[in-house]
Design a protein around this motif. Sequence first.
Motif, PDB file in Angstrom:
ATOM      1  N   GLU A 375       0.834  -1.202   0.000  1.00 61.48           N
ATOM      2  CA  GLU A 375       0.000   0.000   0.000  1.00 61.48           C
ATOM      3  C   GLU A 375       0.869   1.253   0.000  1.00 61.48           C
ATOM      4  O   GLU A 375       0.565   2.246  -0.654  1.00 61.48           O
ATOM      5  N   GLY A 404      -7.447   5.449   0.719  1.00 67.50           N
ATOM      6  CA  GLY A 404      -7.508   4.007   0.903  1.00 67.50           C
ATOM      7  C   GLY A 404      -6.937   3.625   2.251  1.00 67.50           C
ATOM      8  O   GLY A 404      -6.778   4.464   3.142  1.00 67.50           O
ATOM      9  N   GLU A 405      -6.595   2.344   2.392  1.00 64.90           N
ATOM     10  CA  GLU A 405      -6.122   1.835   3.665  1.00 64.90           C
ATOM     11  C   GLU A 405      -4.612   1.659   3.640  1.00 64.90           C
ATOM     12  O   GLU A 405      -4.044   1.054   2.723  1.00 64.90           O
ATOM     13  N   VAL A 406      -3.938   2.198   4.650  1.00 61.67           N
ATOM     14  CA  VAL A 406      -2.496   2.044   4.818  1.00 61.67           C
ATOM     15  C   VAL A 406      -2.237   1.771   6.287  1.00 61.67           C
ATOM     16  O   VAL A 406      -2.740   2.493   7.160  1.00 61.67           O
ATOM     17  N   GLU A 476       3.125   6.370   6.207  1.00 59.81           N
ATOM     18  CA  GLU A 476       2.848   4.963   6.477  1.00 59.81           C
ATOM     19  C   GLU A 476       3.117   4.638   7.947  1.00 59.81           C
ATOM     20  O   GLU A 476       2.313   3.977   8.618  1.00 59.81           O
TER      21      GLU A 476
END
Length: 533
Positions: A375, A404-406, A476
């Motif tokens: 990701e 989105g998903e991280v 991240e």
Amino acid sequence: MRFDPEFWKELSRTDFEGAWHRGPEVLSRPSLAATYPRKGFRRAAPHPIAETIQRLREVYLSMGFDEARVPLMIEEADVYRQFGPEASAVLDRVFYLGGLPRPNVGISDRQAEEIMGIIRAENDSYAVPPEEVKEKLQQTFHAYKKATIDGDELSHEIAADLGIDDALVVHILDSIFPEFRDLAPESSRTTLRSHMTSGWFLSLGAMWEHYPRPICLFSIDRCFRREQEEGPTRLMTYHSASCVLAGEEITIEDGKAVSEALLSAFGFEDFEFRPDEKRSKYYIPDTQTEVYARHPEIGWVEVATFGMYSPSALGEYGIGVPVMNLGLGVERLAMILYQADDVRKLTHPQFFPRTLTDREIAAAITLREEAQSPEGRALVEAIMATATANAAAEGPCSFLAFEGEVGGRRLRVFVEEPEENSRLCGPATFNEVFVQDGRVLGVPDTEKFADVRANGAPTGISYLMAAANLAAARIEEAARCGEAASVQVKMAKTPSDVNLRIPDWTMRYITDNKRKVDVRGPVFLTVRGEIGE
């Protein structure tokens, strides 16, 4: 026995073709590339001398020669047996083996008291009486003198006998027994071989009556020669690739055939055989021959010497059949194959200034921080795409680059410029890093830097790529902790400012050679990540 040189010439065009100048290769290894996604894998480079030895071994074995190990330590008396009147001159160039004598150590009452003083200073409760300490030490020293205790075991044995620490024993030996400190080496009559011939006589003397003939043996190993000094073509220890043929039908013609067959495998084509005027006494007069070979790229070079052993020298070892011997200097052959001009540099490159090509420098330059997850790497691509598409947008402005998903968190990431009268991307954002003539340069795609971009070695890294990785890595990490993050790359002055890592060994080369690193430039790229609902 005869060897067909045409067969080896053909083999040199197939199995051995290109073996000497392959150089480092980048290999694709998916399993490893998944662990280290940034770089391909360089094929590990063999040492030129070791590689030459291995190729010689392969050729000798394929020619039907059995590999042997011949004695390395030669008694002085054997040198006289082999070389006759020439032995004195030969021995002037050999190394004699020496060692430290084992002293006969006595212990006086005064020394015993000094030993007790040292022990009690470290061990208040030490209760062994002085006379017992003295007796135990005398017994241990006597065993050492008689070689029932090795030198590297002496300290441990004394420590065990007296019940004290090894370090304390070392202090006692150094301060109370100067006999050990003042020892000087004494020479024996044993030498290190200066020629493989010394070992061949001993070996053939032991085996010629017990093995089927012809005996075909080779050995590639070290020889030692006490040169006054080492030079571009001379070392005190070198490798000899030597072989012997022993049998009733062996003649000097076998030396010529073996020479051609052996050297054909390395690309040599034409051969000349010239009498060697050195005329060593262990060869039959007029059989000692130098081999000159022509390499298509290098020309004519002397590469080997062969001859028939003298019957009188063979008789010293009871050898009753003719023997042909061929010797080839491995380092000399390696110098030819690698086109080296100094055997010292070829053998021990670590002691000479290292030369790095632009491509080697470029390959060494990496990013300091990178996204680790899939990701995160997708986030890098999104940041770069958004920045590229909106580079000229006037601030203040903000563009959604990723949603989105991280790190297990919903995340929205923006590329933005918070200040007025500024563009989203600074002028240097799209600079790319090249290496030219040892210089590390961050340059734009303009006419002024066309030569650098055309002829320099690319690193594959742009300022935008480096900045995007820095931002993605930190966003991240923040996302894993449930935190927002904002990353801004401003004016780049040093490699770290733009997320570049130049290893210290590479920087040492650059500075030692008065090259420069110039990655300056206004980047001014801001990336912000916020945690979603």
